[in-house]
Every structure is written in structure tokens, then in C-alpha cells.
Write an enzyme that holds these catalytic residues in place. Structure first.
Site, PDB file in Angstrom:
ATOM      1  N   GLU A 196      12.188   2.200  14.224  1.00 45.48           N
ATOM      2  CA  GLU A 196      11.180   3.328  13.723  1.00 45.48           C
ATOM      3  C   GLU A 196      10.206   3.445  14.369  1.00 45.48           C
ATOM      4  O   GLU A 196       9.996   2.347  15.465  1.00 45.48           O
ATOM      5  CB  GLU A 196      10.981   3.148  12.199  1.00 45.48           C
ATOM      6  CG  GLU A 196      10.434   1.839  11.738  1.00 45.48           C
ATOM      7  CD  GLU A 196      10.207   1.511  10.379  1.00 45.48           C
ATOM      8  OE1 GLU A 196       9.901   2.329   9.521  1.00 45.48           O
ATOM      9  OE2 GLU A 196      10.189   0.531   9.896  1.00 45.48           O
TER      10      GLU A 196
ATOM     11  N   LEU B 121      11.360   1.061   6.921  1.00 42.48           N
ATOM     12  CA  LEU B 121      10.677   1.549   5.733  1.00 42.48           C
ATOM     13  C   LEU B 121      11.226   2.773   5.298  1.00 42.48           C
ATOM     14  O   LEU B 121      11.834   3.625   6.187  1.00 42.48           O
ATOM     15  CB  LEU B 121       9.316   1.703   5.979  1.00 42.48           C
ATOM     16  CG  LEU B 121       8.491   2.255   4.690  1.00 42.48           C
ATOM     17  CD1 LEU B 121       8.243   1.164   3.762  1.00 42.48           C
ATOM     18  CD2 LEU B 121       7.116   3.035   4.971  1.00 42.48           C
TER      19      LEU B 121
ATOM     20  N   TYR C  45       0.875  -1.185   0.229  1.00 42.46           N
ATOM     21  CA  TYR C  45      -0.052   0.051  -0.110  1.00 42.46           C
ATOM     22  C   TYR C  45       0.834   1.129   0.006  1.00 42.46           C
ATOM     23  O   TYR C  45       2.173   1.094   0.309  1.00 42.46           O
ATOM     24  CB  TYR C  45      -0.832  -0.076   1.179  1.00 42.46           C
ATOM     25  CG  TYR C  45      -0.160   0.193   2.577  1.00 42.46           C
ATOM     26  CD1 TYR C  45       0.662  -0.569   3.242  1.00 42.46           C
ATOM     27  CD2 TYR C  45      -0.491   1.635   3.072  1.00 42.46           C
ATOM     28  CE1 TYR C  45       1.250  -0.318   4.428  1.00 42.46           C
ATOM     29  CE2 TYR C  45       0.145   1.976   4.464  1.00 42.46           C
ATOM     30  CZ  TYR C  45       0.903   0.977   4.888  1.00 42.46           C
ATOM     31  OH  TYR C  45       1.467   1.133   6.233  1.00 42.46           O
TER      32      TYR C  45
ATOM     33  N   LYS D 165       6.472  -2.214   1.648  1.00 44.60           N
ATOM     34  CA  LYS D 165       5.411  -1.454   2.626  1.00 44.60           C
ATOM     35  C   LYS D 165       4.078  -2.639   2.494  1.00 44.60           C
ATOM     36  O   LYS D 165       3.519  -2.081   1.606  1.00 44.60           O
ATOM     37  CB  LYS D 165       5.013  -0.239   1.879  1.00 44.60           C
ATOM     38  CG  LYS D 165       4.222   0.729   2.714  1.00 44.60           C
ATOM     39  CD  LYS D 165       4.172   2.189   2.332  1.00 44.60           C
ATOM     40  CE  LYS D 165       3.221   2.922   2.917  1.00 44.60           C
ATOM     41  NZ  LYS D 165       3.210   2.913   4.613  1.00 44.60           N
TER      42      LYS D 165
HETATM   43  N1  PMP Z   1       7.719   3.573   8.950  1.00 50.97           N
HETATM   44  C1  PMP Z   1       6.506   2.677   8.902  1.00 50.97           C
HETATM   45  C2  PMP Z   1       6.639   1.460   9.582  1.00 50.97           C
HETATM   46  C3  PMP Z   1       5.472   3.436   8.278  1.00 50.97           C
HETATM   47  O1  PMP Z   1       4.342   2.679   8.541  1.00 50.97           O
HETATM   48  C4  PMP Z   1       5.444   4.686   7.695  1.00 50.97           C
HETATM   49  C5  PMP Z   1       4.275   5.283   7.183  1.00 50.97           C
HETATM   50  N2  PMP Z   1       3.582   4.396   6.555  1.00 50.97           N
HETATM   51  C6  PMP Z   1       6.626   5.348   7.713  1.00 50.97           C
HETATM   52  C7  PMP Z   1       7.611   4.839   8.123  1.00 50.97           C
HETATM   53  C8  PMP Z   1       6.613   6.793   7.131  1.00 50.97           C
HETATM   54  O2  PMP Z   1       6.747   6.796   5.536  1.00 50.97           O
HETATM   55  P1  PMP Z   1       6.204   7.874   4.815  1.00 50.97           P
HETATM   56  O3  PMP Z   1       6.822   9.071   5.072  1.00 50.97           O
HETATM   57  O4  PMP Z   1       6.549   7.413   3.483  1.00 50.97           O
HETATM   58  O5  PMP Z   1       4.638   8.004   5.041  1.00 50.97           O
END
Ligand code: PMP
Length: 288
Positions: free
Chosen positions: A179, A204, A33, A147
Site C-alpha cells: 500500500e 490497513l 488512531y 491502525k
Molecule cells: N493505509 C495506510 C497505511 C494508512 O495510513 C491509511 C490512512 N490512515 C490508509 C491505508 C487509508 O485508510 P483510510 O481510507 O481509512 O483513511
């Protein structure tokens, strides 16, 4: 007012949207996603989100349901149909419908669904006051760079945080923060260095992370991409998280310990300002 959502080629009322119980997203969490923010009716950093989508799909040998250009067109159409000015667009691709079997099916059409969520992103109490977090063991799988929709461990971490009166959780592994439950995690040291974990299969690659690191370097801040320990987090001068829909949220408490002065610190506040400014410029450029 109910929403118009997108399901496999059609824009339908949300109550009419249908996906099979044999969809592998439902049975195996076999899907990926993306969430893009919407400001001024425009999608922010969407090309980067679609590139990450393509990468996630590739890592799982899952076909892309349409060209990235066509996907972007559908996204814009959905935002327009729902007249969303500020909020988020959620997009999900699953491997599609097949008889239940662990092996990937061949010749299955992937499913593509999208919906919007209208909500204020810029004017947000959490952004002004900061959030409190707890740290919990990272129980996720070892390919966090993909993701996927397999979000139960992240959901459990968030639940644990709420149960303990906090707003969110940071995840740790071998004494180091990986994270946040749904965001990237940062600390600012006494010396003013911004520290966040380096990219690997362990986290991620946040699209907002990329933008924030660019903005901090452009403004002459010192950025170090390396793991930081739980102890460093507890003793940080500032801490914050980033994601597509939160932008930058200050973290003012970690495991009950006050961070800095217990209010959003100057580096964090500045980075949120810079990000919002950049995002609004992007939105304005799309209106032209
Ligand atoms: N890490 C994780 C585990 C996440 O779920 C997200 C948000 N989906 C992020 C980092 C941040 O990613 P982004 O800045 O692309 O939203």
C-alpha cells in the site's frame, strides 16, 4: 486562532493540553488512531472509522475509553467548537499512564485525545494534477491491519519520497505493492480493471478503500482484489491512492515512469467524483 482540543474528558485550548511522559503512547507507541474527514461540518463515514477503532483496540487488548456513541458525540462537539467546515478530525487512544514496563499494565485508564485540522479537501491541486510516487521496501511490522501510532517506517518512506523529488511512496514486499505510506494503492489495467491488494494483516483496511470498491462495483467497473507487482504498476494505464483525507489522488508517475498519459485518467477522475458526491450527500443528510 488557536484550537480547542479534547484530552481525557476535557475540551481545552491546545496550549493547555497535557499528557504525561509516562503515557504508553509516548514510551511504546502503544496506541491506535483514526482520522475522519470533515465536509460541510459533518464527519464522513465516521461509523466505519469507529468500528475499525474498536477492532484495533480489541487486537491489542486495549480497553475502549468510552462507548462508540459517546466518542462520536465528543467528536461532533469538537468539530462544532472549532467551527470546522472542511478538514480532518484526528482521534487517538493509548493504553494510558503506567510505570514503564513492557508488560501491559492492569487497571490503567486509556487516554483519549482528539484535535481537528481545518483544510480544503475537495479543491486540492494534487487531486487535479496528480502526484508522483516512488516505490520503497515495506519495512513495517506484520500487523498492518491494526491502525497503530507506530508510524516511523511510514514517515521514513514519505521522507525518502520527498528527498527524491516525489510526493509520496508506495511500499513493496517480495516484488508486490502492499500500500502507500498513508493510503491504499490501486492500478487500472489496459482492460479497465481496477486492481488493489486484498485485505489481510499486510495492509490497513482503508475505510475509503471500502467505499471506493463499493462505488466502482456499483457503476459496473471490474474490480479485482489481489496483489499487483512493481512491474504491473510501472506499466499501468492509471494509478491512484485513497485515504480519508485525500479521497482519491491520481498517481501520474511511478519511479520516474509516466503512467498513462501523465495526467489523471478517466477511471480515477470518475471515482473521485463519485466519492465526493457520496460524501457530500452524507454531509447533507447529517445537517437535516
Ligand atoms: N493505509 C495506510 C497505511 C494508512 O495510513 C491509511 C490512512 N490512515 C490508509 C491505508 C487509508 O485508510 P483510510 O481510507 O481509512 O483513511
Amino acid at each position: 486562532m488557536s484550537r480547542i482540543v479534547y484530552v481525557n474528558g476535557e475540551f481545552v485550548n491546545e496550549a493547555e493540553a497535557r499528557i504525561s511522559i509516562f503515557d504508553r503512547g509516548f514510551l511504546f507507541a502503544d496506541g491506535v488512531y483514526e482520522v475522519s474527514s470533515i465536509l460541510g461540518g459533518a464527519l464522513i463515514d465516521n461509523d466505519a472509522h469507529l468500528q475499525r477503532l474498536e477492532r484495533s483496540l480489541g487486537e491489542l487488548s486495549m480497553p475502549c475509553p468510552a462507548s462508540l456513541k459517546d466518542i462520536a458525540e465528543i467528536q461532533r462537539e469538537l468539530v462544532t467548537r472549532n467551527q470546522v467546515k472542511e478538514g480532518a478530525l484526528y482521534l487517538q487512544v493509548t493504553r494510558g499512564v503506567a510505570e514503564r514496563d513492557f508488560a501491559y499494565p492492569s487497571n490503567t485508564e486509556p487516554s483519549l485525545v482528539m484535535f481537528t485540522q481545518a483544510r480544503p479537501l475537495i479543491d486540492n491541486p494534487a487531486a487535479k494534477q496528480g502526484i508522483s510516487i516512488i516505490t520503497v521496501p515495506d519495512q513495517r511490522w506484520k500487523r498492518r491491519d491494526i491502525k497503530t501510532i507506530g508510524l516511523l517506517p511510514a514517515s521514513m518512506a514519505k521522507e525518502m519520497a520527498l528527498a527524491r523529488g516525489a510526493d509520496d511512496a508506495w511500499l513493496h514486499e517480495e516484488g508486490y505493492i502492499t500500500e502507500g505510506s498513508s493510503n491504499n494503492a490501486y492500478i487500472v489495467t489496459e482492460g479497465g480493471e481496477v486492481i488493489t491488494r486484498h485485505l489481510s494483516n499486510g495492509i490497513l483496511a482503508g475505510i475509503t478503500r471500502g467505499a471506493i470498491l463499493r462505488l466502482s462495483r456499483d457503476t459496473g467497473m471490474k474490480v479485482v482484489e489481489r496483489p499487483f507487482s512493481l512491474e504491473e504498476a510501472h506499466q499501468a494505464k492509471e494509478a491512484f491512492v485513497t485515504s480519508a483525507t485525500t479521497f482519491v489522488y491520481p498517481v501520474i508517475r511511478i519511479d520516474g515512469k509516466t503512467i498513462g498519459e501523465g495526467k489523471p485518467g478517466p477511471v480515477t477522475v470518475r471515482l473521485r467524483e463519485l466519492y465526493v458526491e457520496m460524501a457530500l450527500q452524507q454531509a447533507a443528510a447529517q445537517q437535516r
